[in-house]
Design a protein around this motif. Structure first.
Motif, PDB file in Angstrom:
ATOM      1  N   PHE A 168       0.853  -1.182   0.000  1.00 51.56           N
ATOM      2  CA  PHE A 168       0.000   0.000   0.000  1.00 51.56           C
ATOM      3  C   PHE A 168       0.891   1.235   0.000  1.00 51.56           C
ATOM      4  O   PHE A 168       1.778   1.374   0.839  1.00 51.56           O
ATOM      5  CB  PHE A 168      -0.896  -0.017   1.243  1.00 51.56           C
ATOM      6  N   LEU A 169       0.669   2.144  -0.936  1.00 50.73           N
ATOM      7  CA  LEU A 169       1.461   3.360  -1.022  1.00 50.73           C
ATOM      8  C   LEU A 169       0.679   4.546  -0.488  1.00 50.73           C
ATOM      9  O   LEU A 169       1.144   5.277   0.371  1.00 50.73           O
ATOM     10  CB  LEU A 169       1.892   3.603  -2.475  1.00 50.73           C
ATOM     11  N   ARG A 170      -0.506   4.750  -1.037  1.00 51.82           N
ATOM     12  CA  ARG A 170      -1.328   5.864  -0.577  1.00 51.82           C
ATOM     13  C   ARG A 170      -2.759   5.637  -1.024  1.00 51.82           C
ATOM     14  O   ARG A 170      -3.039   4.836  -1.906  1.00 51.82           O
ATOM     15  CB  ARG A 170      -0.815   7.194  -1.087  1.00 51.82           C
ATOM     16  N   ARG A 171      -3.637   6.371  -0.389  1.00 51.94           N
ATOM     17  CA  ARG A 171      -5.042   6.310  -0.749  1.00 51.94           C
ATOM     18  C   ARG A 171      -5.453   7.676  -1.251  1.00 51.94           C
ATOM     19  O   ARG A 171      -5.236   8.683  -0.578  1.00 51.94           O
ATOM     20  CB  ARG A 171      -5.879   5.928   0.468  1.00 51.94           C
ATOM     21  N   ASP A 172      -6.033   7.706  -2.422  1.00 47.88           N
ATOM     22  CA  ASP A 172      -6.612   8.929  -2.962  1.00 47.88           C
ATOM     23  C   ASP A 172      -8.120   8.765  -2.922  1.00 47.88           C
ATOM     24  O   ASP A 172      -8.652   7.725  -3.309  1.00 47.88           O
ATOM     25  CB  ASP A 172      -6.165   9.173  -4.407  1.00 47.88           C
TER      26      ASP A 172
END
Length: 189
Positions: A168-172
């Protein structure tokens, strides 16, 4: 092009009754992606909105994932508002401080003794949950097909992609002012 082309009516996009029927007949009868399992480390909790329901996801101190209705059994207050990292291993209702373990057990009822409430009968309402390929799926009702049937063969069809190996890198997040069908229709075109 035939003259009997069917299109949805205005009410299919704007009616509260249609939305209620869609929630009951579509979303509450299936498995919905709730997020990446790796975001929930031991002692973490997060809140996701699924088909108009506030769902509380927790990973208890033993590493097990759980999904609950995000509501206290006492007076119905919302338990959590967002992602929260904590090692305390419990959830406390902001209204009357009823406290739950991350596995949903009611563990404390301040100002009430054992004769006034049987804690074993009031755990958080639980939803069905499966973690597959590092992704967390939740079903909001008991009337859903088995997860293994719905997702049978997908691992083989997406090979050699290994979703579980991804991080998981980021949530937009985007708020889109439209009915869900408009978004899906545009995505599929």
């Amino acid at each position: 092009m035939p003259n009997d082309v069917f299109t949805l009516t205005r009410d299919d996009y704007l009616s509260d009754e249609v939305w209620a029927a869609e929630r009951a007949r579509i979303f509450h009868r299936g498995w919905m992606l709730a997020g990446a399992g790796q975001r929930l480390q031991r002692g973490n909790r997060t809140v996701v909105e699924l088909a108009g329901e506030s769902v509380l996801l927790t990973r208890d101190l033993d590493g097990r994932l759980h999904a609950f209705a995000n509501v206290c059994r006492h007076r119905g207050a919302r338990l959590c508002e967002a992602h929260d990292t904590s090692s305390q291993g419990s959830l406390m209702c902001p209204y009357h401080a009823w406290t739950y373990a991350l596995d949903g057990r009611l563990i404390a009822t301040p100002h009430l003794d054992e004769t006034e409430v049987d804690k074993s009968t009031l755990p958080l309402w639980q939803y069905h949950l499966r973690e597959w390929q590092g992704l967390v799926f939740v079903a909001l009702s008991d009337n859903v097909p088995p997860f293994e049937e719905v997702y049978a063969g997908i691992t083989e069809r997406i090979a050699p992609i290994d979703l579980a190996a991804m991080r998981f890198l980021r949530r937009d997040s985007y708020d889109i002012a439209c009915n869900w069908k408009v978004y899906v229709d545009n995505y599929l075109e």
